[in-house]
Scaffold this motif. Structure first.
Motif, short mmCIF file in Angstrom:
data_model
loop_
_atom_site.label_atom_id
_atom_site.label_comp_id
_atom_site.label_asym_id
_atom_site.label_seq_id
_atom_site.Cartn_x
_atom_site.Cartn_y
_atom_site.Cartn_z
N THR A 65 25.07 -9.93 8.26
CA THR A 65 24.62 -8.59 7.88
C THR A 65 23.22 -9.07 7.11
N VAL A 66 22.11 -8.31 7.37
CA VAL A 66 20.79 -8.32 6.77
C VAL A 66 20.97 -8.02 5.21
N VAL A 67 20.58 -9.01 4.16
CA VAL A 67 20.87 -8.45 2.95
C VAL A 67 19.45 -8.86 2.01
N HIS A 68 18.35 -9.19 2.89
CA HIS A 68 17.10 -9.52 2.23
C HIS A 68 16.06 -9.38 3.18
N VAL A 69 14.95 -8.72 2.85
CA VAL A 69 13.95 -8.35 3.90
C VAL A 69 12.44 -8.69 2.95
N SER A 70 11.81 -9.63 3.53
CA SER A 70 10.42 -10.01 2.38
C SER A 70 9.20 -10.12 3.44
N THR A 71 8.06 -9.89 3.03
CA THR A 71 7.01 -10.43 3.59
C THR A 71 5.90 -10.45 2.57
N ALA A 72 4.98 -11.82 2.94
CA ALA A 72 3.84 -11.91 2.44
C ALA A 72 2.40 -11.66 3.38
N ASP A 73 2.60 -11.08 4.30
CA ASP A 73 1.85 -10.62 5.16
C ASP A 73 0.69 -9.58 4.57
N PRO A 74 -0.64 -10.01 4.87
CA PRO A 74 -1.71 -9.31 4.11
C PRO A 74 -1.80 -7.79 5.09
N GLY A 75 -1.20 -7.77 6.14
CA GLY A 75 -1.05 -6.36 6.86
C GLY A 75 0.02 -5.45 6.57
N PHE A 76 0.79 -6.10 5.71
CA PHE A 76 1.88 -4.85 5.22
C PHE A 76 1.38 -4.08 4.01
N SER A 77 1.68 -2.63 4.13
CA SER A 77 1.38 -1.74 2.95
C SER A 77 2.88 -0.93 2.64
N SER A 78 3.12 -1.06 1.43
CA SER A 78 4.25 -0.67 1.04
C SER A 78 4.31 1.07 1.05
N PRO A 79 5.20 1.78 1.17
CA PRO A 79 5.08 3.24 1.18
C PRO A 79 4.34 3.68 0.20
N GLU A 80 4.15 3.00 -1.03
CA GLU A 80 3.15 3.54 -2.21
C GLU A 80 1.88 3.01 -1.84
N GLY A 81 1.59 2.28 -0.86
CA GLY A 81 0.20 2.02 -0.13
C GLY A 81 -0.35 0.67 -0.94
N LEU A 82 0.51 -0.07 -1.61
CA LEU A 82 0.22 -1.46 -2.13
C LEU A 82 0.41 -2.50 -1.21
N ARG A 83 -0.55 -3.43 -1.57
CA ARG A 83 -1.06 -4.63 -0.47
C ARG A 83 -0.49 -5.96 -1.00
N VAL A 84 -0.39 -6.97 -0.56
CA VAL A 84 -0.22 -8.52 -1.09
C VAL A 84 -1.86 -8.74 -1.75
N GLY A 85 -1.88 -9.14 -2.95
CA GLY A 85 -3.23 -9.27 -3.47
C GLY A 85 -3.55 -8.31 -4.61
N ASP A 86 -2.82 -7.13 -4.36
CA ASP A 86 -3.02 -6.23 -5.53
C ASP A 86 -2.58 -6.48 -6.76
N SER A 87 -3.33 -5.81 -7.81
CA SER A 87 -2.84 -6.25 -9.29
C SER A 87 -1.73 -5.68 -9.79
N LEU A 88 -1.18 -6.11 -10.84
CA LEU A 88 0.00 -5.60 -11.56
C LEU A 88 -0.53 -4.03 -12.20
N GLN A 89 -1.79 -4.10 -12.65
CA GLN A 89 -2.27 -2.78 -13.13
C GLN A 89 -2.16 -1.82 -11.95
N LYS A 90 -2.58 -2.02 -10.68
CA LYS A 90 -2.33 -1.38 -9.56
C LYS A 90 -0.91 -0.87 -9.19
N VAL A 91 -0.12 -1.67 -9.26
CA VAL A 91 1.30 -1.60 -9.10
C VAL A 91 1.84 -0.66 -10.13
N ARG A 92 1.39 -0.66 -11.29
CA ARG A 92 1.76 0.06 -12.47
C ARG A 92 1.42 1.74 -12.07
N GLU A 93 0.12 1.82 -11.59
CA GLU A 93 -0.55 2.97 -11.23
C GLU A 93 0.36 3.84 -10.13
N HIS A 94 0.84 2.96 -9.30
CA HIS A 94 1.75 3.49 -8.24
C HIS A 94 2.99 3.63 -8.37
#
Length: 165
Positions: free
Chosen positions: A87-116
């Motif tokens: 059973t799949v219990v964990h999915v992760s990525t560090a790929d710069p091509g990934f964009s979360s549904p909120e539009g966040l990417r690897v390398g974005d700042s904590l400030q941007k995470v909070r804004e989203h």
């Protein structure tokens, strides 16, 4: 005796895989690097689904839990999928091509995470800081190497994203 046997078995496993640090090729705390190969898939494995691929390395999914994992590539983005049983219990990525549904990417700042809509980062000592996103993904930030652990700077950068069951 059981503890000693378990410790000996773990030590033998680490030596067999050539593991000397949590950042080795077979024992990881972060998902596979983007340049690594992965099984091409037409749909991203979801939490709770049945894993179809052999697990060939271990992923540190929390400060005290190692799980077998494999790599998959979905729409050009590399993910690491960890399982318990089949059973799949964990999915992760560090790929710069990934964009979360909120539009966040690897390398974005904590400030941007909070804004989203990201939550206040919580510390998992020895693993990292994590911020829950409205989509169910988590943005992860590297933990400091020394204690006492300082608060994250608004300029701290997302290192990887993950989902867990």
């Amino acid at each position: 005796m059981l503890r000693l046997t378990t410790l000996a078995a773990l030590s033998a496993t680490f030596l067999a895989f050539g593991c000397t640090t949590p950042r080795s090729e077979h024992l990881r705390s972060d998902p596979a690097p983007p340049h690594s190969a992965g099984h091409e898939v037409s749909t991203l494995p979801t939490l709770g689904s049945v894993n179809r691929f052999p697990a060939y390395e271990y992923l540190l999914v929390s400060p005290s839990q190692l799980l077998p994992s494999s790599r998959v590539r979905f729409q050009g983005v590399l993910y690491t999928v960890a399982v318990q049983g089949d059973t799949v219990v964990h999915v992760s990525t560090a790929d710069p091509g990934f964009s979360s549904p909120e539009g966040l990417r690897v390398g974005d700042s904590l400030q941007k995470v909070r804004e989203h809509g990201g939550g206040e980062p919580g510390l998992m000592p020895g693993w990292g800081y994590t911020s829950a996103l409205p989509s169910g993904w988590y943005a992860a930030f590297e933990a400091p190497e020394r204690h006492p652990y300082p608060a994250l700077s608004p300029d701290a950068r997302v290192r990887w994203f993950f989902q867990r069951r």
